[in-house]
Motif scaffolding. Structure first.
Motif, PDB file in Angstrom:
ATOM      1  N   ARG B 216      50.920 -28.255  84.614  1.00 42.07           N
ATOM      2  CA  ARG B 216      49.846 -28.057  86.034  1.00 42.07           C
ATOM      3  C   ARG B 216      48.614 -27.820  85.186  1.00 42.07           C
ATOM      4  NH1 ARG B 216      49.933 -29.489  91.017  1.00 42.07           N
ATOM      5  NH2 ARG B 216      50.848 -31.586  90.544  1.00 42.07           N
ATOM      6  N   TYR B 217      50.193 -26.362  85.437  1.00 45.45           N
ATOM      7  CA  TYR B 217      48.535 -24.706  84.441  1.00 45.45           C
ATOM      8  C   TYR B 217      48.423 -24.832  82.784  1.00 45.45           C
ATOM      9  CZ  TYR B 217      51.035 -21.996  87.460  1.00 45.45           C
ATOM     10  OH  TYR B 217      51.807 -21.080  88.587  1.00 45.45           O
ATOM     11  N   THR B 218      48.778 -26.138  82.209  1.00 44.23           N
ATOM     12  CA  THR B 218      47.517 -26.905  81.096  1.00 44.23           C
ATOM     13  C   THR B 218      46.762 -27.383  81.098  1.00 44.23           C
ATOM     14  OG1 THR B 218      49.955 -26.531  80.577  1.00 44.23           O
ATOM     15  CG2 THR B 218      48.208 -27.906  79.012  1.00 44.23           C
ATOM     16  N   TYR B 219      46.609 -28.097  82.486  1.00 50.19           N
ATOM     17  CA  TYR B 219      45.247 -28.346  83.044  1.00 50.19           C
ATOM     18  C   TYR B 219      43.987 -27.548  83.881  1.00 50.19           C
ATOM     19  CZ  TYR B 219      47.147 -33.432  82.329  1.00 50.19           C
ATOM     20  OH  TYR B 219      47.532 -34.525  82.022  1.00 50.19           O
ATOM     21  N   ALA B 220      45.168 -26.670  84.806  1.00 53.01           N
ATOM     22  CA  ALA B 220      44.092 -25.868  85.276  1.00 53.01           C
ATOM     23  C   ALA B 220      43.531 -24.734  84.327  1.00 53.01           C
ATOM     24  CB  ALA B 220      44.888 -25.140  86.037  1.00 53.01           C
ATOM     25  N   VAL B 221      44.019 -24.725  82.955  1.00 56.08           N
ATOM     26  CA  VAL B 221      43.200 -23.499  82.249  1.00 56.08           C
ATOM     27  C   VAL B 221      42.096 -24.143  81.979  1.00 56.08           C
ATOM     28  CG1 VAL B 221      44.439 -22.497  80.272  1.00 56.08           C
ATOM     29  CG2 VAL B 221      45.518 -22.338  81.675  1.00 56.08           C
ATOM     30  N   GLY B 222      42.372 -25.621  81.210  1.00 59.88           N
ATOM     31  CA  GLY B 222      41.429 -26.178  80.769  1.00 59.88           C
ATOM     32  C   GLY B 222      40.312 -26.824  81.314  1.00 59.88           C
ATOM     33  N   SER B 223      40.539 -26.994  82.875  1.00 59.09           N
ATOM     34  CA  SER B 223      39.524 -26.916  83.899  1.00 59.09           C
ATOM     35  C   SER B 223      38.564 -25.971  84.569  1.00 59.09           C
ATOM     36  CB  SER B 223      40.176 -27.617  84.820  1.00 59.09           C
ATOM     37  OG  SER B 223      39.459 -28.334  86.462  1.00 59.09           O
ATOM     38  N   ASN B 224      39.442 -25.262  84.435  1.00 59.39           N
ATOM     39  CA  ASN B 224      38.894 -23.800  85.018  1.00 59.39           C
ATOM     40  C   ASN B 224      39.803 -22.767  84.700  1.00 59.39           C
ATOM     41  OD1 ASN B 224      37.527 -21.279  85.777  1.00 59.39           O
ATOM     42  ND2 ASN B 224      35.933 -22.968  87.711  1.00 59.39           N
ATOM     43  N   GLU B 225      39.235 -21.753  83.354  1.00 60.58           N
ATOM     44  CA  GLU B 225      40.221 -20.606  82.698  1.00 60.58           C
ATOM     45  C   GLU B 225      40.279 -19.233  83.920  1.00 60.58           C
ATOM     46  OE1 GLU B 225      40.173 -20.578  78.511  1.00 60.58           O
ATOM     47  OE2 GLU B 225      40.566 -18.381  78.722  1.00 60.58           O
TER      48      GLU B 225
END
Lengths: 530, 343
Positions: B216-225
């Motif tokens: 989930r954090y992988t997506y979050a980082v890519g979506s808005n670091e």
């Protein structure tokens, strides 16, 4: 009476869910400076975007120089002689000043390549006219923001516009630069240019404005000669309601228990040793002008920015906060002023955003997320905060600004935060949704949360807080009890003038009463639209 | 405490929501399935098309070969998808394939047990990924540049230590790549181990990405670091993990490739990274970060695989295959763009 240059007749424009303009009218004469004022969401920016061809109106018509016009794009309106200076800079940082001014219409030499010399000479002439000391050959990003703003103005002037729209042109300028700009405006006016001047700083209007038109909630309210109308009347028309009703009643008093002690925070020249306490159940306001260090203070406490020195003490224990995750672990949350850039993962779903700061709570062993528990938590907050969404799995991008803000709040409530720092929580949010956010903040304080409220809108500070910290250029100039203070007093401290003096504070007071204060240059893009 | 706040006035609402809690999960999940269905549909259409056009395409033997051949691209595609979702890229995986396979072969030739030599290969891939991650986070080098550098360094390194020569490996080294399970007859020659590895990796990493916190954090980082950082997510750690996964998957592919050939391949895997990235993108991963799935990468790889094998069997040249794959990449992304614009 001078000829009417531009006539907006009953123009309407709606966006999904918002009637941004409702049959508004507006008239601009040759050689006049016509102020357009209104709160956020009044529809000023929408009208400007229609005039400059960015949006097309749903209804009504625009008559320019006696002919009805329908601009299909920004280029058409520019070619017709309507120039616009946007609040946000629209410049290319890696090109030179001259290249920026003539971007897209570079002078060509006989052989068809760009005539750099002519471009630089022409640019220098325009800059000289503006009385600013800028080398046209220098790269734009070497200039200060205010100089860049002057380049933006030079660019609009270079197009020989007959109508010039200025959207908050002074928000980043210094006093002397503002004076220069006003001189230029006078010069343009005497040349017969019609100027539409949008500003939240009502105090500066008296130097230049001939007439003033007020919009409110997408509707036309009135047009008057500036000389015949008082400041108070303008504000009443803009607000259209009693300011007292804007905020929920405070129903609790802060307790005696200190939740957080901040001691002597220093960060470069931005924060020069600031100390304050936050009590359980308190709403503590932070006021100050742009660049005073309000957000920087919050970010330093939260660990989002590094600090050179200073202690953060919670319940007698010194906290070692070096990153946001350290702060979060200690129950501190920060709701950034730039919701979209720093608060939300806009491509992700509602449920994923709500649980983002506390995934552990909905995870089983080995960090495996339980979808059911995640939905359950999300549902709780959607209902609790009345987040209007078609689905718990809605992608955040598709929610309105007010609802997005509620999602950020939900994220931190789910994290069980005891200290919530709200940085401009109502920026770019419409009036109805604002009240809901205020109620929520009030309720949090009633439940014993310590709230820090950073705001550019003084009415918000006065209406919501128990105490106010006033910052000026990185120093704490006053800690005031809200009940015993006034806008004038806060503004005096914010301007670094010490206790109540005369110094034009009442004019600035009007400015902040307009509900916008000093809009930041890096405001969220959604904030200034509509 | 805030839990109290939020719970207290909603007892009625909660009761209500429990009453309808059979419907709740439905609440909009279907749309997502539809998006992925489009690309899977394209795969099925291609498969049917080639079955009609090319004789012998739809034979068990051919399908099994296809799965076996596609396993390397699929593994790489799964790995690189992680880095792309964080908003990065990994260009080094083609070189990592050559490096890891060669390391394993050298280790085996030096007398190490086969399993240990393969572990050595995996470790070398993980190290490459880790170094990529450190360059991207610690040194703040843009991922394109960092992994481009790694691509050259790893390639140069493997060419240097081997003098650019392929060396045969012990026979036992070839079991992993060439042996099969469920061998029944010449009509059903069995399913190669690499296919099982591919399936296992797809399931494990698919689950990891979809269902775990790190995923989930992988997506979050890519979506808005920045939003992720301000939410307390350790952004650097997540990125390093993504590059390690990419390196690990490439290493698996490299070892499988070396094992199938039973030789080290210091010149192998050149431009494979581009196929893997293409597969990931065809499968719906956004190079802007924040969007992508393991399932998409798998289907994307198989589209490339089917195109390759199908066109070959239809008599088209290798060059025509390149054109076709290129068009599919462009086409699939433009469909995505049009779809997003509509929204």
């Amino acid at each position: 009476m001078a000829e009417v240059l531009l006539h907006v007749e009953h123009v309407s424009k709606s966006f999904p869910g918002v009637q941004a303009l409702d049959a508004v009218s507006f008239e601009l004469r040759r050689g006049e400076v016509h102020a357009l004022v209104g709160e956020n969401g009044a529809g000023k920016s929408t009208l400007m975007k229609i005039l400059s061809g960015v949006y097309r109106p749903d209804g009504g018509r625009i008559v320019y120089k006696g002919r009805e016009v329908r601009f299909q794009n920004a280029r058409e309106s520019a070619e017709a002689g309507i120039g616009i200076i946007y609040q946000e800079l629209n410049l290319v940082p890696h090109l030179s000043v001259a290249q920026n001014i003539y971007l897209g219409r570079e002078p060509r030499s006989l052989l068809g390549y760009i005539d750099d010399r002519k471009m630089n000479v022409d640019a220098a002439r325009i800059l000289r006219e503006l009385n600013v000391d800028i080398d046209p050959a220098v790269r734009l990003n070497k200039l200060s923001i205010s100089k860049q703003q002057m380049v933006e103005i030079a660019k609009a002037l270079s197009k020989d516009s007959e109508v010039l729209i200025m959207d908050e042109p002074t928000s980043a300028l210094t006093e002397t630069e503002i004076d220069e700009l006003f001189k230029v405006i006078h010069k343009l006016r005497s040349r017969g240019v019609g100027i539409i001047y949008i500003s939240h700083r009502l105090d500066e209007l008296k130097h230049i404005v001939d007439r003033i038109t007020v919009f409110r909630d997408g509707r036309y309210i009135s047009t008057s000669d500036y000389a015949s109308i008082g400041m108070e009347e303008i504000i009443n028309k803009m607000v259209g309601r009693k300011l007292e009703n804007l905020f929920p009643e405070r129903r609790n008093l802060p307790t005696e228990r200190k939740l957080l002690e901040v001691r002597n925070i220093v960060h470069g020249t931005v924060l020069k040793g600031i100390s304050f306490d936050l009590y359980e159940g308190e709403i503590l306001g932070i006021a100050g002008l742009m660049g005073a260090g309000r957000s920087e203070l919050a970010r330093a406490v939260f660990g989002a920015d590094p600090r050179d020195s200073g202690d953060i003490i919670r319940e007698g224990r010194k906290l070692d906060i070096r990153s946001p995750s350290d702060a979060i672990r200690n129950g501190i949350a920060y709701l950034s002023e730039n919701r979209k850039e720093e608060g939300l993962a806009v491509k992700m779903r509602l449920d994923q955003n709500v649980t983002m700061a506390n995934l552990g709570e909905v995870s089983r062993r080995f960090g495996i997320i339980s979808g059911a528990r995640e939905l359950e938590a999300t549902r709780t907050y959607v209902e609790e905060l009345d987040i209007r969404t078609p689905s718990l799995l809605q992608v955040i991008n598709n929610l309105s600004g007010g609802n997005q803000q509620k999602v950020v709040i939900a994220k931190w409530l789910f994290r069980d935060s005891r200290i919530l720092i709200f940085d401009e929580p109502t920026r770019g949010i419409d009036v109805g949704a604002k009240y809901a956010i205020y109620e929520l903040i009030e309720r949090l304080a009633r439940e014993g949360v310590g709230v820090i409220l950073i705001s550019s809108e003084l009415p918000e500070i006065l209406g919501m807080t128990d105490r106010v910290l006033v910052l000026h250029e990185g120093s704490l100039t006053a800690t005031l009890r809200t009940a015993d203070t006034s806008q004038e007093e806060i503004l005096n401290y914010a301007a670094g003038l010490g206790s109540l003096g005369a110094h034009g504070a009442s004019a600035a007071l009007a400015a902040s009463a307009s509900g916008a204060g000093a809009p930041g240059r890096n405001a969220a893009p959604g904030a200034s639209a509509r | 405490m805030s839990n109290e706040i939020t719970r207290e006035p909603t007892i009625a609402a909660e009761a209500e929501s429990k009453a309808e809690s059979k419907a709740p999960a439905g609440f909009g999940r279907k749309k997502f399935a539809l998006d992925r269905f489009v690309i899977f549909g394209a795969f099925v259409v291609l498969f049917i098309l080639f079955s009609v056009v090319a004789k012998n395409f739809f034979t068990m033997r051919n399908v099994l070969t296809l799965a076996l051949q596609t396993s390397t691209v699929t593994l790489m595609g799964i790995g690189v998808t992680f880095t792309i979702i964080t908003g990065g890229i990994d260009l080094s995986i083609g070189s990592v394939i050559a490096l890891t396979g060669t390391v394993a072969v050298i280790a085996a030739n030096a007398g190490m047990p086969i399993w240990l030599s393969m572990v050595m290969g995996l470790v070398s891939g993980i190290v490459c990924g880790f170094l990529n991650g450190i360059m991207v986070t610690g040194l703040r080098i843009p991922p394109f540049i960092a992994t481009l550098g790694m691509m050259m360094v790893a390639r140069g390194f493997v060419l240097t230590i081997t003098n650019a020569m392929s060396k045969p490996a012990p026979d036992a080294f070839g079991h992993l790549g060439n042996d099969t399970l469920f061998h029944l007859s010449s009509k059903f020659p069995g399913i190669g181990y690499p296919v099982f590895i591919m399936i296992a990796v797809a399931i494990v990493f698919g689950f990891f990405l979809r269902k775990t916190r790190i995923g989930r954090y992988t997506y979050a980082v890519g979506s808005n670091e920045e939003a992720s950082r301000l939410s307390g997510i350790k952004v650097s750690r997540i990125k390093v993990i993504a590059y390690i996964i990419s390196g690990f998957c490439a290493a698996l592919a490299g070892i499988i490739l070396a094992s199938r050939m039973v030789t080290s391949q210091p010149n192998g895997g050149i431009s494979y990274e581009l196929n893997a990235i293409a597969a990931s993108v065809i499968g719906g991963t956004s190079l802007m970060g924040g969007i992508g799935t393991v399932a998409g990468a798998v289907v994307g790889s198989f589209i490339i695989g089917v195109l390759g094998v199908g066109l070959t069997m239809s008599g088209a040249s290798f060059f025509v295959q390149q054109i076709a794959i290129g068009l599919v990449v462009i086409g699939s992304v433009s469909i995505d763009q049009i779809r997003y614009k509509k929204k």
